[in-house]
Design an enzyme around this catalytic site. Structure first.
Site, PDB file in Angstrom:
ATOM      1  CD  GLU A 196      -9.711  -0.892   5.203  1.00 41.61           C
ATOM      2  OE1 GLU A 196      -8.825  -0.078   4.916  1.00 41.61           O
ATOM      3  OE2 GLU A 196      -9.603  -2.123   4.975  1.00 41.61           O
TER       4      GLU A 196
ATOM      5  N   PRO B  25       4.694  -9.504   4.105  1.00 45.86           N
ATOM      6  CG  PRO B  25       5.428 -10.742   2.284  1.00 45.86           C
ATOM      7  CD  PRO B  25       5.158 -10.852   3.755  1.00 45.86           C
ATOM      8  NE  ARG B  26      -2.117  -3.544   3.083  1.00 45.62           N
ATOM      9  CZ  ARG B  26      -2.808  -3.118   4.127  1.00 45.62           C
ATOM     10  NH1 ARG B  26      -2.380  -3.384   5.342  1.00 45.62           N
ATOM     11  NH2 ARG B  26      -3.915  -2.422   3.978  1.00 45.62           N
TER      12      ARG B  26
ATOM     13  N   GLY C 134      -3.601 -12.024   9.028  1.00 42.42           N
ATOM     14  CA  GLY C 134      -4.158 -11.737  10.342  1.00 42.42           C
ATOM     15  C   GLY C 134      -3.258 -12.030  11.520  1.00 42.42           C
ATOM     16  CD  GLU C 135      -0.655 -16.503  12.044  1.00 46.44           C
ATOM     17  OE1 GLU C 135      -1.260 -17.476  12.527  1.00 46.44           O
ATOM     18  OE2 GLU C 135       0.506 -16.585  11.575  1.00 46.44           O
TER      19      GLU C 135
ATOM     20  CG  ASN D   5      -2.648   1.066  11.567  1.00 45.94           C
ATOM     21  OD1 ASN D   5      -2.313   2.067  12.187  1.00 45.94           O
ATOM     22  ND2 ASN D   5      -3.511   0.197  12.039  1.00 45.94           N
TER      23      ASN D   5
ATOM     24  CG  LEU E 111      -2.675   3.849  14.805  1.00 47.96           C
ATOM     25  CD1 LEU E 111      -4.172   4.029  14.666  1.00 47.96           C
ATOM     26  CD2 LEU E 111      -2.081   4.922  15.709  1.00 47.96           C
ATOM     27  CD  GLU E 112      -2.445  -3.738  13.418  1.00 48.47           C
ATOM     28  OE1 GLU E 112      -1.435  -4.118  12.770  1.00 48.47           O
ATOM     29  OE2 GLU E 112      -3.603  -4.100  13.137  1.00 48.47           O
TER      30      GLU E 112
END
Length: 463
Positions: A77, A292-293, A334-335, A359, A361-362
């Site tokens: 987000e 991992p999330r 963040g990588e 997601n 989209l990335e």
């Protein structure tokens, strides 16, 4: 010009159909649990002391007015909100900006990516006195909440002070929709506290209307996560991608699968599918990069992978054999988006088990062929667009013991059929590119429906 905002009456706050008394009683009863949780974190980590104070709305930074307060749950987000925040800063150069996040990972990303903002802090706990103190301290002219974060006491605190609250990039998964419907008219009372609801899709817009949001306050403006990265974010990704390449020898011709945002129960399936792949002709040098999330699972996932694989490397623990590793664990925050640069195929986690998916989209923006499991309920609108364009490979429903073979088959096909992989990736990128107007649509909605009714912001618009 939208209607001028009026201060809600106290009768609305007192006689709401939403059971505030029950909600607050439950929060109070659970106080020992959440206080113990945050207290233990504060003892373990120095930064958590600041986090606990912020969550209790103590010592919050108080930029001068007029202030726009943006709230994001976590990393995803925050990234989605960044282009919107930057567009608003360009439009309102004299405004002040603050961002709050729910998670520590989101806060870390906000402090890195949105350092220009005047304040960054953890979102206060939704206790009546805490929410009141937060809103009274910051005195925002406008609050923007991303992705259907509904905090009853915070909404009531804003309503009492006449602060407009806008829901942006809103979505309602099947699970959330069913859960909110149980609240009946009480849910409608909460949603009427939003001045405007800007939803990702027509289906999301219809669902929030059914829950009780006034139809005239609901618009469909698209998904902010489609927005292309700005120059600073592209440069950041370039730096991380280059560092990953140096550490692990990526891009040297060995096929690479990047499995992003995996959740509990999926790593074992991926490891089994990967072992099967490496036994296939031409794929013995295949590599798996797994992210991992949830950070709290990094150590457990490392142990699981080390038990199953010959050589595992960890991003957080560089070693002399990293370039030889069969499996790479991306145990950092963040990588992942930069790691997709080195993928031949991307797999999206949270979709092999009933967690609603994550997601897509990335990797799509990178032009990669994307594979998901069957459980993508939380991203149905996006998935439907990609399926309509034949731009994604979604596994069919199956028994748990059938998943490793089905996943391995999909990955093998895409790794050994370049034309098919290229076509799927090209269609994915084209589908992503066709949906990148959400930031402009959101800003336009705010300018036409919200800003004219806020004198403090209307007076400083950069026309």
């Amino acid at each position: 010009m939208g209607p001028r905002q009026r201060r809600p009456t106290r009768l609305f706050n007192v006689f709401s159909r939403f059971p505030f008394w029950l909600y607050n009683a439950a929060l109070t009863a659970g106080a020992p649990l959440w206080l113990s949780y945050y207290g233990a974190r504060a003892l373990r980590r120095r930064t958590s002391c600041r986090s606990l104070r912020e969550r209790l709305a103590c010592g919050l930074p108080c930029p001068p007015p007029p202030l726009i307060w943006l709230h994001c749950v976590s990393v995803g987000e925050t990234l989605a909100g960044q282009p919107l925040a930057e567009a608003l800063r360009e439009r309102l150069p004299a405004a002040r900006f603050a961002i709050s996040t729910t998670t520590d990972a989101g806060q870390a990303r906000a402090r890195e990516q949105l350092a220009w903002m005047d304040a960054r802090f953890h979102f206060p706990l939704d206790l009546p006195w805490v929410a009141d103190r937060a809103v009274a301290s910051l005195k925002p002219a406008l609050v923007i909440i991303l992705e259907t974060e509904i905090w009853p006491n915070f909404l009531r605190a804003c309503a009492r002070r006449g602060v407009p609250v806008v829901l942006v990039n809103g979505r309602l998964s099947d699970r959330s929709f069913a859960r909110y419907r149980r609240l009946g008219r009480g849910m409608g009372d909460l949603l009427r506290r939003f001045t405007l609801c800007l939803m990702q899709s027509a289906e999301d817009a219809e669902r929030i209307r059914q829950l009780g949001a006034p139809a005239e306050r609901v618009l469909m403006t698209g998904n902010l996560k489609y927005a292309p990265p700005n120059a600073a974010e592209r440069a950041r990704r370039d730096r991380i991608a280059a560092d990953l390449q140096r550490q692990f020898g990526l891009g040297d011709g060995r096929p690479c699968i990047v499995a992003g945002s995996t959740v509990e129960g999926e790593e074992a399936i991926l490891a089994e599918a990967f072992a099967w792949l490496r036994a296939r002709p031409g794929l013995s040098r295949c590599r798996l990069l797994l992210a991992p999330r949830h950070p709290e699972r990094f150590a457990a996932v490392a142990r699981e992978l080390q038990r199953r694989s010959r050589l595992v490397a960890r991003r957080s623990q560089p070693g002399p054999d990293d370039e030889r590793a069969d499996v790479i664990l991306l145990d950092t925050i963040g990588e992942l988006v930069a790691a997709y640069r080195w993928a031949d195929v991307a797999f999206i986690g949270g979709s092999l088990v009933p967690r609603g998916g994550h997601n897509i989209l990335e990797p799509a923006a990178e032009g990669l062929p994307v594979v998901t499991g069957h459980h993508m309920e939380n991203f149905r609108a996006i998935l439907n667009r990609f399926r309509a364009a034949d731009a994604i490979w979604q596994l069919a429903p199956g028994m748990p013991d059938e998943l490793p073979a089905a996943l391995a088959t999909a990955l093998e096909t895409l790794l050994t059929d370049p034309a098919r992989a290229s076509g799927l990736g090209s269609r994915a990128k084209a589908t992503w590119a066709a949906e990148t107007g959400a930031v402009a649509a959101t800003v336009a909605a705010l300018e036409s429906r919200i800003l004219p009714s806020i004198p403090a912001l209307g007076a400083i618009r950069g026309d």
